[in-house]
Design a protein around this motif. Structure first.
Motif: not given
Length: 278
Positions: A178-185, A231-236, A244-250
């Motif tokens: 039900a949950e996925r981790r969103v990884d961004c650099v 910097f690596t950022m990892r959220v759930w 939505d979360v991935f593009f919002d963070l960018q």
């Protein structure tokens, strides 16, 4: 001549009178099969669907079983037509056997896809609505048929993957949970404070409505790159909110970097010109 013609007509009439009841009987049976095919098929499928609904089976498996039962009904009616027409079953079976060998050799790949479809449904690698990555494609599973699996990509493309190939590939099921981790650099220049970037990224994550706050928020310096600190950022997030979360963070990180005067580096090339006196 007249006697011969009269004899032929008498014999033809007698043969017609003898075979007419049989012919009419066969026509009646064929008509009964024709008239009852749709109602019988509908009744059987309705009863079968009701039975499957009580079992609470996977939707893709239900679709597969429905297709299989429909084929069995068609075969049953076809065999009855052959029997009514008086065709010897042994001859038909021998002919079908010969044809089957030829078809099997010609459709070797399709038989592999059929076996792959059964394997996928039996093992339940994924189900409808799961987001999978495999065979150099990725998308949301829509349905599984006898021979292929249908995916819908994020840009609304219709992708058909043969089951034989799919069952033999590594499958990444990103939608199984039900949950996925969103990884961004995110990259900043070397003269930026590490603590400042970590605090800023953590603040963005803690104030985003779609990020799960009961999960760990990871923000760390991960690499000293040639012209930047990475910097690596990892959220759930819930799997349906992943993009939505991935593009919002960018977008949010770029805006905050601009507000705080943090430079996002780009590749630079220093050119040195050497002059020599003439």
């Amino acid at each position: 001549m007249e006697q011969t013609l009269s004899t032929f007509i008498n014999e033809f009439t007698a043969a017609l009178a003898k075979s007419a009841p049989i012919f009419i009987k066969k026509l009646i049976f064929l008509a009964i099969l024709w008239v009852t095919y749709r109602p019988v098929q509908g009744f059987i499928m309705k009863a079968f669907n009701k039975f499957l609904s009580l079992k609470k089976l996977d939707e893709l498996l239900i679709h597969f079983l429905q297709s299989f039962l429909n084929i069995l009904i068609i075969i049953f009616y076809a065999l009855n037509v052959i029997q009514i027409l008086g065709i010897e079953m042994t001859s038909i079976l021998a002919l079908l056997g010969s044809i089957g060998i030829g078809i099997g050799l010609a459709l070797k790949g399709s038989l592999s896809d059929l076996a792959g479809g059964m394997q996928i449904l039996a093992s339940r690698y994924f189900t409808k609505g799961d987001y999978i990555i495999t065979c150099s494609v990725e998308g949301t599973v829509q349905r599984i048929t006898f021979l292929y699996t249908v995916l819908h990509t994020v840009d609304n493309k219709f992708v058909v993957v043969p089951n034989g190939k799919l069952s033999g590939e590594v499958i990444v099921n990103a939608g199984a949970n039900a949950e996925r981790r969103v990884d961004c650099v995110f990259s900043v220049s070397y003269d930026t404070s590490i603590d400042q970037v970590k605090e800023l990224l953590t603040d963005i994550a803690k104030n985003h409505a779609l990020i799960l706050q009961d999960k760990d928020i990871f923000v760390r310096l991960s690499k000293h790159n040639s012209s930047s600190l990475d910097f690596t950022m990892r959220v759930w997030a819930k799997k349906e909110h992943y993009w939505d979360v991935f593009f919002d963070l960018q977008e949010l990180v770029k805006k905050r970097f601009d507000q705080e005067g943090i430079e996002i580096p780009y590749n630079k090339l220093d050119v040195y010109c050497k002059t020599t006196g003439e």
